[in-house]
Design a protein around this motif. Structure first.
Motif, PDB file in Angstrom:
ATOM      1  N   LYS A  81       3.003  -1.733   9.710  1.00  0.00           N
ATOM      2  CA  LYS A  81       4.212  -0.934   9.594  1.00  0.00           C
ATOM      3  C   LYS A  81       5.272  -1.636   8.754  1.00  0.00           C
ATOM      4  O   LYS A  81       5.368  -2.857   8.723  1.00  0.00           O
ATOM      5  N   MET A  82       6.072  -0.833   8.070  1.00  0.00           N
ATOM      6  CA  MET A  82       7.199  -1.346   7.300  1.00  0.00           C
ATOM      7  C   MET A  82       8.397  -1.492   8.229  1.00  0.00           C
ATOM      8  O   MET A  82       8.552  -0.724   9.176  1.00  0.00           O
ATOM      9  N   PHE A  83       9.249  -2.464   7.953  1.00  0.00           N
ATOM     10  CA  PHE A  83      10.414  -2.651   8.810  1.00  0.00           C
ATOM     11  C   PHE A  83      11.550  -3.230   7.995  1.00  0.00           C
ATOM     12  O   PHE A  83      11.561  -3.132   6.776  1.00  0.00           O
ATOM     13  N   PHE A  84      12.481  -3.853   8.654  1.00  0.00           N
ATOM     14  CA  PHE A  84      13.707  -4.388   8.077  1.00  0.00           C
ATOM     15  C   PHE A  84      13.445  -5.076   6.741  1.00  0.00           C
ATOM     16  O   PHE A  84      12.628  -5.979   6.640  1.00  0.00           O
ATOM     17  N   GLY A  85      14.124  -4.627   5.698  1.00  0.00           N
ATOM     18  CA  GLY A  85      13.977  -5.236   4.389  1.00  0.00           C
ATOM     19  C   GLY A  85      12.744  -4.790   3.638  1.00  0.00           C
ATOM     20  O   GLY A  85      12.459  -5.289   2.561  1.00  0.00           O
ATOM     21  N   GLY A  86      11.991  -3.827   4.204  1.00  0.00           N
ATOM     22  CA  GLY A  86      10.814  -3.310   3.532  1.00  0.00           C
ATOM     23  C   GLY A  86       9.610  -4.224   3.581  1.00  0.00           C
ATOM     24  O   GLY A  86       8.682  -4.086   2.773  1.00  0.00           O
ATOM     25  N   LEU A  87       9.591  -5.182   4.513  1.00  0.00           N
ATOM     26  CA  LEU A  87       8.470  -6.091   4.644  1.00  0.00           C
ATOM     27  C   LEU A  87       7.515  -5.601   5.732  1.00  0.00           C
ATOM     28  O   LEU A  87       7.866  -4.758   6.550  1.00  0.00           O
ATOM     29  N   THR A  88       6.303  -6.154   5.743  1.00  0.00           N
ATOM     30  CA  THR A  88       5.358  -5.845   6.807  1.00  0.00           C
ATOM     31  C   THR A  88       5.031  -7.118   7.565  1.00  0.00           C
ATOM     32  O   THR A  88       5.050  -8.221   7.006  1.00  0.00           O
ATOM     33  N   ALA A  89       4.722  -6.970   8.845  1.00  0.00           N
ATOM     34  CA  ALA A  89       4.350  -8.133   9.645  1.00  0.00           C
ATOM     35  C   ALA A  89       3.092  -8.776   9.091  1.00  0.00           C
ATOM     36  O   ALA A  89       2.949  -9.998   9.088  1.00  0.00           O
ATOM     37  N   GLY A  90       2.174  -7.945   8.587  1.00  0.00           N
ATOM     38  CA  GLY A  90       0.918  -8.459   8.079  1.00  0.00           C
ATOM     39  C   GLY A  90       1.104  -9.450   6.945  1.00  0.00           C
ATOM     40  O   GLY A  90       0.507 -10.526   6.931  1.00  0.00           O
ATOM     41  N   GLU A  91       1.951  -9.113   5.973  1.00  0.00           N
ATOM     42  CA  GLU A  91       2.138 -10.021   4.840  1.00  0.00           C
ATOM     43  C   GLU A  91       2.782 -11.321   5.284  1.00  0.00           C
ATOM     44  O   GLU A  91       2.504 -12.396   4.742  1.00  0.00           O
ATOM     45  N   LEU A  92       3.652 -11.242   6.291  1.00  0.00           N
ATOM     46  CA  LEU A  92       4.361 -12.433   6.745  1.00  0.00           C
ATOM     47  C   LEU A  92       3.518 -13.325   7.640  1.00  0.00           C
ATOM     48  O   LEU A  92       3.791 -14.514   7.791  1.00  0.00           O
ATOM     49  N   LEU A  93       2.499 -12.742   8.264  1.00  0.00           N
ATOM     50  CA  LEU A  93       1.597 -13.552   9.075  1.00  0.00           C
ATOM     51  C   LEU A  93       0.695 -14.428   8.216  1.00  0.00           C
ATOM     52  O   LEU A  93       0.042 -15.330   8.708  1.00  0.00           O
ATOM     53  N   GLY A  94       0.679 -14.174   6.929  1.00  0.00           N
ATOM     54  CA  GLY A  94      -0.134 -14.984   6.040  1.00  0.00           C
ATOM     55  C   GLY A  94      -1.429 -14.308   5.667  1.00  0.00           C
ATOM     56  O   GLY A  94      -1.714 -14.094   4.503  1.00  0.00           O
ATOM     57  N   GLU A  95      -2.239 -13.985   6.668  1.00  0.00           N
ATOM     58  CA  GLU A  95      -3.507 -13.281   6.466  1.00  0.00           C
ATOM     59  C   GLU A  95      -4.362 -13.924   5.380  1.00  0.00           C
ATOM     60  O   GLU A  95      -4.990 -13.269   4.556  1.00  0.00           O
ATOM     61  N   TRP A  96      -4.401 -15.244   5.380  1.00  0.00           N
ATOM     62  CA  TRP A  96      -5.145 -15.977   4.357  1.00  0.00           C
ATOM     63  C   TRP A  96      -6.621 -15.602   4.347  1.00  0.00           C
ATOM     64  O   TRP A  96      -7.275 -15.637   3.302  1.00  0.00           O
ATOM     65  N   GLN A  97      -7.168 -15.260   5.518  1.00  0.00           N
ATOM     66  CA  GLN A  97      -8.596 -14.957   5.607  1.00  0.00           C
ATOM     67  C   GLN A  97      -8.971 -13.683   4.853  1.00  0.00           C
ATOM     68  O   GLN A  97     -10.151 -13.425   4.610  1.00  0.00           O
ATOM     69  N   LYS A  98      -7.993 -12.873   4.457  1.00  0.00           N
ATOM     70  CA  LYS A  98      -8.282 -11.624   3.752  1.00  0.00           C
ATOM     71  C   LYS A  98      -8.510 -11.816   2.251  1.00  0.00           C
ATOM     72  O   LYS A  98      -8.879 -10.866   1.558  1.00  0.00           O
TER      73      LYS A  98
END
Length: 271
Positions: free
Chosen positions: A136-153
């Motif tokens: 989901k998109m939230f404050f500032g147009g960011l997503t939790a997924g991108e901020l979690l890093g998700e290096w394995q993807k």
């Protein structure tokens, strides 16, 4: 609901530049690979070493966020994070402990290794827990997924060895794997060659447009766990700029399992 996504977002920033690997993750460091090894092997080694060095069974941090969005007043938050890592999963309890508007929000993020993360909050008005994913998109147009890093993807390759602000870095490109889903289809990350702490991160969408930029402006060269002490993030799409400062960081020998329970989350939301 806005505050719910805000706590997820701010929690995510903690992971992005401090890693989220399991205690036994990693492989040979890029410095230990021959120059004749493939760029893919060396790129994967850089990211694996980064995750391995930051991993620890338990960690506690306090992080301050200063959020500046065009047309809105600045917002400042401080968050406490308790993290537990095992070979099977990473679990983190995050709670806003200081804000100008006395916001008090908490979340529990559960990340089974190699699987999708789940975000849990407690709605005290309804007396029920809520679960969501990280898209989901939230404050500032960011997503939790991108901020979690998700290096394995992502599949990584070493692009170059260069200098940024006088520091030698490994520049690594990551491309989204065919079966993975993320807001960024490509990333370019630079890690210090001496301790693998991230220096810069650039995220791009599937049209090649740069959608996020993260730059470390202060480092803590701790002998055991060096880290990015201050990072500045820029979201040009939503005209938001965020400064992330690690105020305190420690690695206790243990944290009680009850800290990472739904009951503790429920208690925190009722304070």
């Amino acid at each position: 609901m806005k505050l719910f996504f805000l706590i997820v977002a701010l929690s995510g920033f903690v992971y992005l530049f401090t890693a989220c690997g399991s205690p036994d993750s990693g492989g040979p460091a890029a410095n230990g690979l021959s120059k004749t090894d493939s760029p893919d092997s060396r790129g994967e080694a850089v990211v694996a070493e980064y995750l391995k060095r930051d991993a620890a069974p338990f960690r506690k941090m306090r992080v301050r966020f200063t959020i500046r969005t065009e047309g809105e007043p600045d917002a400042i938050y401080e968050i406490d994070n308790w993290r537990k890592q095992t070979p099977e999963a990473t679990t983190t309890l995050s709670q806003i402990v200081k804000s100008l508007d006395n916001t008090d929000v908490a979340s529990l993020i559960i990340e089974p290794n190699g699987q999708k993360a789940t975000v849990v909050t407690y709605a005290s008005s309804r007396g029920e827990f809520r679960e969501t994913d990280t898209k989901k998109m939230f404050f500032g147009g960011l997503t939790a997924g991108e901020l979690l890093g998700e290096w394995q993807k992502y599949a990584f390759r070493l692009v170059s060895e260069k200098e940024i602000d006088g520091r030698k870095v490994f520049e690594v490109e990551g491309k989204l794997k065919p079966d993975a889903d993320s807001v960024a289809s490509r990333m370019v990350a630079s890690f210090r060659s001496d301790n693998y702490v991230p220096v810069e991160l650039h995220l791009f969408d599937n049209n090649g447009r740069e959608i996020r930029t993260y730059k470390t402006t202060e480092f803590k060269d701790d002998a055991d766990h060096p880290y990015a002490a201050k990072t500045k993030a820029d979201n040009p799409i939503y005209k938001a700029k965020i400064t992330i400062e690690i105020v305190a960081r420690e690695f206790p020998s243990a944290i009680d399992d009850s800290v990472f329970s739904r009951e503790r989350l429920k208690q925190n939301m009722r304070k």
